[in-house]
Design an enzyme around this catalytic site. Structure first.
Site, mmCIF file in Angstrom:
data_model
loop_
_atom_site.group_PDB
_atom_site.id
_atom_site.type_symbol
_atom_site.label_atom_id
_atom_site.label_comp_id
_atom_site.label_asym_id
_atom_site.label_seq_id
_atom_site.Cartn_x
_atom_site.Cartn_y
_atom_site.Cartn_z
ATOM 1 N N GLU A 1 53.745 71.973 26.338
ATOM 2 C CA GLU A 1 52.562 71.339 27.297
ATOM 3 C C GLU A 1 52.956 72.502 28.214
ATOM 4 O O GLU A 1 51.898 73.269 29.387
ATOM 5 C CB GLU A 1 52.115 70.427 27.175
ATOM 6 C CG GLU A 1 51.085 69.641 26.006
ATOM 7 C CD GLU A 1 52.223 69.209 24.680
ATOM 8 O OE1 GLU A 1 53.245 69.394 24.847
ATOM 9 O OE2 GLU A 1 51.245 68.837 23.720
ATOM 10 N N HIS B 1 48.177 56.987 21.110
ATOM 11 C CA HIS B 1 47.030 57.940 21.099
ATOM 12 C C HIS B 1 45.867 57.450 21.642
ATOM 13 O O HIS B 1 44.942 57.793 21.009
ATOM 14 C CB HIS B 1 47.090 57.978 19.819
ATOM 15 C CG HIS B 1 48.285 59.081 19.526
ATOM 16 N ND1 HIS B 1 49.942 58.737 18.945
ATOM 17 C CD2 HIS B 1 48.430 60.533 18.864
ATOM 18 C CE1 HIS B 1 50.414 59.825 19.199
ATOM 19 N NE2 HIS B 1 49.508 60.878 18.700
HETATM 20 C C1 LIG Z 1 54.126 66.321 24.060
HETATM 21 C C2 LIG Z 1 52.713 65.839 22.402
HETATM 22 N N1 LIG Z 1 51.734 67.328 21.873
HETATM 23 C C3 LIG Z 1 51.034 67.259 20.906
HETATM 24 C C4 LIG Z 1 50.882 66.104 20.068
HETATM 25 C C5 LIG Z 1 50.092 66.228 19.093
HETATM 26 N N2 LIG Z 1 50.970 66.380 17.676
HETATM 27 C C6 LIG Z 1 51.386 65.316 17.044
HETATM 28 S S1 LIG Z 1 52.033 66.201 15.404
HETATM 29 C C7 LIG Z 1 52.442 67.643 16.036
HETATM 30 C C8 LIG Z 1 53.201 68.865 14.761
HETATM 31 C C9 LIG Z 1 54.042 68.297 15.247
HETATM 32 O O1 LIG Z 1 54.610 69.652 14.365
HETATM 33 P P1 LIG Z 1 56.381 69.504 14.285
HETATM 34 O O2 LIG Z 1 56.919 68.824 14.776
HETATM 35 O O3 LIG Z 1 56.710 70.636 13.571
HETATM 36 O O4 LIG Z 1 56.374 68.138 12.735
HETATM 37 P P2 LIG Z 1 55.278 67.839 11.604
HETATM 38 O O5 LIG Z 1 54.166 67.380 12.045
HETATM 39 O O6 LIG Z 1 55.423 68.967 10.719
HETATM 40 O O7 LIG Z 1 56.403 66.573 10.830
HETATM 41 C C10 LIG Z 1 51.812 67.507 17.212
HETATM 42 C C11 LIG Z 1 50.827 68.640 17.948
HETATM 43 C C12 LIG Z 1 51.658 65.291 20.309
HETATM 44 N N3 LIG Z 1 51.885 63.812 19.355
HETATM 45 N N4 LIG Z 1 52.279 64.901 21.169
#
Ligand SMILES: Cc1ncc(C[n+]2csc(CCOP(=O)(O)OP(=O)(O)O)c2C)c(N)n1
Lengths: 343, 352
Positions: free
Chosen positions: B79, B148
């Site tokens: 971000e 959230h």
């Molecule tokens: C700082 C932040 N940005 C965005 C999000 C929204 N978000 C939640 S899960 C996710 C994807 C995460 O991907 P990854 O780290 O590969 O984990 P996975 O969900 O595949 O287990 C996002 C963008 C968040 N929770 N926190």
């Protein structure tokens, strides 16, 4: 360095291998039960806030090899920090299923008395925690490791995160600080190819996050194949190094998100969906152990029965537990509002 | 670096008749963005899952298909980097729309927002503009837990240099988005998930309403009397407008006449409209889904008191009582500004 499927697996004896399978089956059985309960009363249509289990639900099916392979090396005195997708790691690290399930159901008997929910599990007994903010579980793991070392213990902290998180600032700041202070930390990246709808190659400039260890002068390995024994081997080395004062390591495991990012995700963005079930790591490992003569069909049936009994007991406990009282909605903001804290 | 960004403002109708074409809030936002992208090549959209997914809360659905991957880009979960990228592009005269998926995530990128996006114009003595939109989802009510479900608009409004808009309905959502894109200032555009009209979330019927097909603006900084009344004023914003209107309708049946003021913008705050409604009824109930202390609700009290401390016979607040948003439904609904709490506050204000 990239580990293939089964290097060093020979060191695992039959009992260890059955234990790894048992752990994976227990996790999957738990996730299937949560899946069932989550969707049971969200109809007609799908209302995310409705039902016995409301809110976002990120399940870990397909990623059991990471949890089982890593946590096999840990005791309850070691810390694990996880993400929005935490159940597999919580279970593999030994969290009791009843308070885990009760928290997911938002009950007063839950780990956080229903205040936290499924992305916010805090278990002082097993030094387990997680965060819903991407990559933000890493920095506290450093502090837990710092505290363990300060106390003269050989406990370590394991921070687990997704491949999407490896592009966040906190990930890189944490690796540098852990390396600089030689903290007893293992960082595990679960590469399930997807960060919600964004494919790994669209988010990450390098093909393997393992190479990022080099930027901080620490070992980095990538484990292909979603193979629990390969994970076990890589984690074994990293954990031993951390315990012995050798500092942090980075492990990336190429794993699989079997289901949606969260429940209700139609996954229209996902071209690999059709063959995903064929890559389920649990049947693969079951077959392997059966073929190796380490496991009989009746052992397998017994593992499944045991898992299902444990899980259904936890779910029943959660459902029978009281909801928190609205009269207590303002409690637990500060320590002086808390009698009988659990830690 | 262009010293003064091109002024892309266009003479557009201001708050025209709504007509009878009905859209949900998400579609109204998509429409505003699409239309501005159509007419201005420098407008582009970045953020997590804004492309093929169409935005987790459908704020960008269809834009990738329409404008292609050069103008609608999924970002890594970085971000600070991509909000900062928006700032730099804006400084060079582009008009970025950057989505921060949930406002709760501001913690990982606030420096770019409040020390850069919001201060560059000032620090440059007005010579450098940052015409960008930071679009983000707010609010709770569906058990998404403490990280959230927050509103947090008071936090952004507190920090000087960014405009803050908080639409409550499809009509305002489109007009405010158009105004935000055309603004030469950074605008934080905060939509509540509960007003989007999403198929997968419980919704108030007001999240689907009439929206003109053509371009128009709702001016930033102008509140709107959403319902006229004489006994008591509810000053509110976002999803709480819907709840307040529901309560006002109900109490009208008992002869209690409730005025509902929808603030629509926090920065600039329409202080005249606040004072006017306070002067009209003498009884103010602020309904705010943000945390109670040190925020919008106190600002409203101060605004009225500074104008005329004798104006009020009664003042009260229905906010989140300074506790993180709990997960369990029973607890979450005890702390959110629900219709039950709003009704109780209004009854108390009028002594009924
Ligand atoms: C700082 C932040 N940005 C965005 C999000 C929204 N978000 C939640 S899960 C996710 C994807 C995460 O991907 P990854 O780290 O590969 O984990 P996975 O969900 O595949 O287990 C996002 C963008 C968040 N929770 N926190």
């Amino acid at each position: 360095m990239t580990l293939g499927t089964t290097e060093r697996a020979a060191e695992l004896n039959a009992r260890d291998r059955r234990a790894l399978l048992r752990q994976m089956i227990l996790i999957r059985t738990f996730e299937e039960a949560i899946l069932r309960e989550y969707h049971a009363d969200k109809k007609p249509g799908f209302d995310i806030g409705a039902g016995k289990i409301p809110g976002e639900m990120h399940l870990s099916a397909g990623q059991e090899p990471v949890a089982a392979g890593v946590c096999a090396h840990l005791g309850p005195g070691d810390a694990v920090t996880a993400t929005h997708r935490p159940h597999h790691l919580a279970i593999a690290h030994g969290m009791k299923l009843r308070p885990l399930a009760a928290e997911i159901f938002g009950r007063e008997t839950g780990l956080g008395r229903g205040r936290g929910g499924h992305m916010h599990l805090f278990d002082p007994e097993t030094h387990f925690s997680c965060s819903g903010i991407i990559a933000e579980g890493l920095p506290p793991a450093l502090g837990q490791a710092f505290a363990f070392r300060h106390a003269g213990a050989d406990n370590i902290a394991v921070a687990v995160t997704g491949e999407g998180a490896a592009n966040a600032g906190a990930f890189h700041e944490s690796l540098n600080l852990a390396a600089l202070w030689k903290l007893p930390v293992v960082v595990v990246v679960e590469d399930n190819d997807w960060g919600i709808s964004v494919a790994r190659q669209s988010s990450t400039a390098v093909p393997s996050n393992a190479v990022r260890g080099a930027a901080y002068g620490i070992p980095g390995v990538r484990v292909e194949g979603n193979d629990v024994e390969a994970v076990h081997a890589a984690a074994g080395e990293a954990v031993a190094r951390a315990r012995a004062g050798g500092g942090p390591s980075l492990i990336e495991v190429h794993t699989l998100r079997l289901w949606g990012h969260f429940e209700g995700d139609a996954q229209g963005y996902r071209p690999d969906l059709a063959d995903v079930p064929g890559r389920d790591p649990i049947p693969v490992y079951e077959k392997k152990l059966l073929a190796a003569g380490v496991l009989t069909e009746s052992d397998l049936a017994a593992l499944r029965t045991e898992a299902s009994e444990l899980v259904e007991d936890a779910v029943a406990f959660a459902i029978a537990s009281p909801a928190p009282s609205p009269d207590e909605a303002l409690k637990y903001v500060f320590a002086d509002q808390t009698e009988g804290a659990r830690s | 670096m262009s010293t003064v960004a091109e002024n892309a403002r266009q003479a557009l109708p201001v708050e025209p008749d709504a007509g009878n074409r009905r859209l949900n809030t998400a579609k109204a936002i998509q429409e505003a963005i699409g239309s501005q992208m159509e007419r201005d090549e420098s407008v582009f959209v970045i953020g997590e899952d804004v492309g093929a997914y169409g935005g987790i809360f459908s704020s960008t659905t269809g834009l990738l298909e329409r404008f292609g991957p050069k103008r609608v880009l999924d970002t890594p979960i970085s971000e600070s980097a991509f909000i900062g990228l928006g700032i730099g592009a804006a400084v060079e005269g582009m008009r970025p729309i950057v989505e921060l998926m949930f406002v709760d995530f501001f913690g990982v990128c606030m420096d770019q927002i409040y020390n850069h996006m919001a201060k560059i114009h000032f620090e440059s003595g007005g010579n450098v503009r940052v015409p960008m939109v930071l679009m983000t989802a707010t609010g709770g009510g569906y058990s998404d837990g403490s990280q959230h479900s927050q509103s947090l608009w008071g936090t952004f409004a507190h920090l000087p240099g960014m405009k803050v808009v908080v639409p409550s309905n499809p009509y305002d959502a489109k007009g405010l988005m158009t105004a935000a894109i055309q603004s030469d200032d950074p605008v934080v555009y905060m939509f509540h998930k509960g007003v989007m009209g999403l198929a997968w979330m419980k919704k108030n019927p007001r999240s689907i309403a009439a929206v003109p097909a053509g371009d128009y603006v709702v001016p930033i900084g102008k509140a709107k009397v959403a319902r006229e009344g004489t006994d008591v004023s509810i000053v509110t914003l976002s999803l709480s407008v819907h709840h307040s209107l529901d309560v006002a309708e109900k109490l009208a049946g008992e002869g209690i006449s409730v005025e509902v003021l929808d603030l629509r913008s926090l920065v600039p705050l329409d202080r005249d409209a606040i004072v006017a409604t306070a002067a009209k009824t003498g009884r103010v109930v602020v309904v705010d889904e943000d945390y109670q202390s040190f925020g919008l609700s106190g600002e409203i009290a101060a605004t009225i008191a500074e104008h005329d401390p004798g104006l009020l016979k009664s003042f009260s607040r229905v906010c989140v009582p300074d506790v993180p948003i709990p997960y369990a439904r029973e607890l979450e609904y005890a702390v959110l500004p629900t219709p039950v709490r709003i009704e109780a506050a209004v009854r108390k204000a009028v002594g009924a």
